[in-house]
Design a protein around this motif. Structure first.
Motif, PDB file in Angstrom:
ATOM      1  N   GLN A   4       0.928  -1.365  -0.097  1.00 28.23           N
ATOM      2  CA  GLN A   4      -0.069  -0.020  -0.034  1.00 28.23           C
ATOM      3  C   GLN A   4       0.854   1.231   0.029  1.00 28.23           C
ATOM      4  OE1 GLN A   4      -2.610  -1.389   3.055  1.00 28.23           O
ATOM      5  NE2 GLN A   4      -4.484  -0.376   1.983  1.00 28.23           N
ATOM      6  N   LEU A  50       0.810   4.024  -2.697  1.00 27.86           N
ATOM      7  CA  LEU A  50       0.524   5.473  -2.359  1.00 27.86           C
ATOM      8  C   LEU A  50       1.693   6.269  -3.103  1.00 27.86           C
ATOM      9  CD1 LEU A  50      -0.773   7.372  -0.683  1.00 27.86           C
ATOM     10  CD2 LEU A  50       0.929   7.138   1.064  1.00 27.86           C
ATOM     11  N   THR A  68      -8.482   8.296   1.063  1.00 28.30           N
ATOM     12  CA  THR A  68      -8.103   7.651   2.406  1.00 28.30           C
ATOM     13  C   THR A  68      -8.771   6.423   2.491  1.00 28.30           C
ATOM     14  OG1 THR A  68      -9.495   8.934   3.627  1.00 28.30           O
ATOM     15  CG2 THR A  68      -7.394   9.608   3.807  1.00 28.30           C
ATOM     16  N   VAL A  75      -7.301   2.762   3.462  1.00 25.25           N
ATOM     17  CA  VAL A  75      -5.730   2.913   3.898  1.00 25.25           C
ATOM     18  C   VAL A  75      -5.524   2.711   5.324  1.00 25.25           C
ATOM     19  CG1 VAL A  75      -4.232   4.898   4.252  1.00 25.25           C
ATOM     20  CG2 VAL A  75      -5.468   4.574   2.254  1.00 25.25           C
ATOM     21  N   ILE A  82      -0.761   4.993   8.126  1.00 23.22           N
ATOM     22  CA  ILE A  82      -0.378   5.727   6.693  1.00 23.22           C
ATOM     23  C   ILE A  82      -1.580   6.877   6.648  1.00 23.22           C
ATOM     24  CG2 ILE A  82      -0.285   5.568   4.186  1.00 23.22           C
ATOM     25  CD1 ILE A  82       0.522   2.756   4.501  1.00 23.22           C
ATOM     26  N   GLU A  83      -2.608   6.895   7.306  1.00 26.81           N
ATOM     27  CA  GLU A  83      -3.707   8.058   7.062  1.00 26.81           C
ATOM     28  C   GLU A  83      -2.950   9.188   7.386  1.00 26.81           C
ATOM     29  OE1 GLU A  83      -7.603   8.065   8.583  1.00 26.81           O
ATOM     30  OE2 GLU A  83      -7.706   6.039   7.948  1.00 26.81           O
ATOM     31  N   ILE A 118      -1.040  10.643   4.288  1.00 29.00           N
ATOM     32  CA  ILE A 118      -2.153  11.060   3.332  1.00 29.00           C
ATOM     33  C   ILE A 118      -2.686  12.307   3.624  1.00 29.00           C
ATOM     34  CG2 ILE A 118      -4.017  10.490   1.901  1.00 29.00           C
ATOM     35  CD1 ILE A 118      -3.400   7.770   1.975  1.00 29.00           C
TER      36      ILE A 118
END
Ligand SMILES: Nc1ncnc2c1ncn2[C@@H]1O[C@H](COP(=O)(O)OP(=O)(O)OP(=O)(O)O)[C@@H](O)[C@H]1O
Ligand SMILES: [Mg+2]
Length: 449
Positions: free
Chosen positions: A170, A174, A191, A194, A198-199, A202
């Motif tokens: 992922q 991204l 988002t 996700v 990782i949010e 982002i």
């Protein structure tokens, strides 16, 4: 130092699992050895108990030599007051009769034995086994416990590598999404689906995209406003010059005409700047129409026809395709006209300009092919840059192709410029848009009405 996060994780988890596996292996090996040893001791005790319970009498008095396997246990039974054993399974072995009760060790014929001695009022029983055989048996059993770990460890490494790769995929996706961000269409990253770790990442990228979009928009607005503000004084200047024209001395006419041309050039530049700022602007609900591309092509040819004929050029459109695009009509017209007017402007008198249409999947392309000088291959990648002009001898502002590119991008299309590949000199300028497909039931509905 390993830079890849994936490799670091795989290595750390793999080593951790290996260490756990090795510790587990060593302890189960030791435990199994001790356990097996205790079992073998128990067997010696059991044999001694059976001999006491009457089995001693049933043993042969003189066992045949060589009948005893070296893995077998050896049993010796003594009766009180007798110097030779009452019964023995191996007459060549004479264990010390007065050995202390319980387990002991002794050396015979260069071999070490483990002996269990049981003192009874009626007899002394000794049961023994070679230490080397016991070692062999315990080691064999302990080694068996290592197999599962030996097989599982490589499998766990593979599983760790797969899981880590899957989890980090992922991140790679991204990265690809971020590098594919179209500067013409700055959209926030989604988002959905996700991982929570990782949010925040982002969200930061999206904040940055928002800031970038707003600063690009501010710059575009400034250019549009500046061009707009410049137009009025420039138009006034042009009017003044027109009014002055009859009053200029003949000797100054040439220089005065240069001045007028300069004013006209500045006017064109401002118009192009305004067009570019508008093409770059967000759509903001401009009314979209179903634009017939073949009509746009014939319109563009008709526009330049008088100039082309005056310069002895052969211009024509062939292979028309029935295709429509959902867009603001003037945008599509301006893009195609820019390509056609470039072809006319840069092709010498008497040249040929052909327009073709073609379908390619869900795109429709318009090719404008001329017989001009073409463009140096090293300069080709820069033709869509603002103010770039490959041929300064011919008048132009260097913004036309930037406008075309902005319009193509606005509708999800594309524009390319190449030198002809059929051996002739000239340019093939192509612009493509996604075709607006009309659903059959919509057509039926329209016909019914
Ligand atoms: N068909 C063509 N043949 C040869 N050169 C071309 C052709 N089309 C474009 N070019 C080159 O690419 C450059 C950029 O073209 P672009 O249309 O952006 O600007 P321009 O024509 O100079 O000015 P304008 O803003 O008035 O269109 C041109 O200056 C020219 O050198
Ligand atoms: Mg141009």
């Amino acid at each position: 130092m390993i830079k890849s996060l994936k490799n670091q994780l795989v290595l750390a988890l793999g080593l951790l699992v290996t260490v756990i596996g090795v510790v587990q292996g060593v302890s189960s090996y030791q435990l199994s050895k001790t356990g097996m040893s205790a079992l073998l001791d128990m067997r010696l005790e059991q044999v001694a108990a059976r001999l006491r319970d009457g089995l001693a009498e049933s043993l042969p008095k003189n066992p045949a030599r060589g009948t005893q396997d070296e893995r077998d246990v050896v049993a010796v039974v003594w009766k009180p007051g007798q110097d030779v054993p009452f019964r023995t399974t191996d007459p060549s072995l004479h264990f010390p009769r007065d050995a202390q009760p319980g387990f002991s060790g002794a050396e015979f014929n260069g071999e070490h034995w483990r002996i269990f001695t049981r003192q009874e009022p009626t007899m002394t029983i000794q049961v023994a086994q070679r230490s080397s055989i016991r070692r062999e048996i315990t080691q064999e059993a302990a080694t068996q416990t290592l197999w599962p770990i030996a097989v599982l460890l490589p499998l766990v490494w593979i599983a760790v590598a797969l899981v880590v790769r899957r989890s980090l995929r992922q991140l790679n996706e991204l990265g690809a999404e971020v590098s594919a961000i179209d500067m013409g269409h700055l959209q926030p990253l989604s988002t959905v689906g996700v991982p929570t770790e990782i949010e925040p990442f982002i969200h930061s990228i999206n904040t940055m995209i928002e800031r970038l979009a707003s600063s690009i928009e501010k710059e575009r607005k400034f250019i549009a406003d500046a061009a707009h503000e410049l137009r009025t004084p420039l138009t006034a200047l042009q009017l003044q010059a027109d009014n002055l024209a009859p009053h200029i001395y003949p000797g100054n006419q040439e220089r005065f005409q240069e001045l007028r041309k300069g004013i006209a050039r500045s006017g064109k530049l401002i118009t192009q700047l305004l067009r570019l700022a508008r093409a770059d602007a967000p759509m903001n609900g401009s009314p979209l129409a179903r634009v017939d591309l073949s009509e746009v092509v014939t319109g563009a040819v008709a526009d330049v026809l008088p100039i082309a004929l005056a310069r002895g050029m052969d211009i024509g459109a062939e292979e028309m395709v029935n295709a429509h695009v959902r867009a603001v009509e003037t945008d599509i017209g301006m893009a195609v006209k820019n390509l056609v007017s470039n072809a006319v402007r840069y092709t010498p008198d008497g040249g040929t300009i052909d327009l073709h249409m073609r379908r390619d999947g869900d795109m429709v392309w318009i090719d404008v092919i001329d017989t001009g000088p073409g463009i140096d291959e090293t300069l080709l990648p820069r033709v869509f840059d603002r103010f770039f002009r490959a041929n300064p001898d011919v008048e132009g502002s260097g913004l036309g192709l930037s406008i075309v590119k902005a319009i193509a991008a606005r509708y999800g299309g594309d524009v390319t410029l190449k030198n002809r590949s059929d051996g002739r000199s000239g340019i093939v300028a192509s612009i493509g848009f996604p075709v607006e497909e009309v659903k059959e039931n919509t057509v039926a509905l329209a016909l019914n009405l």
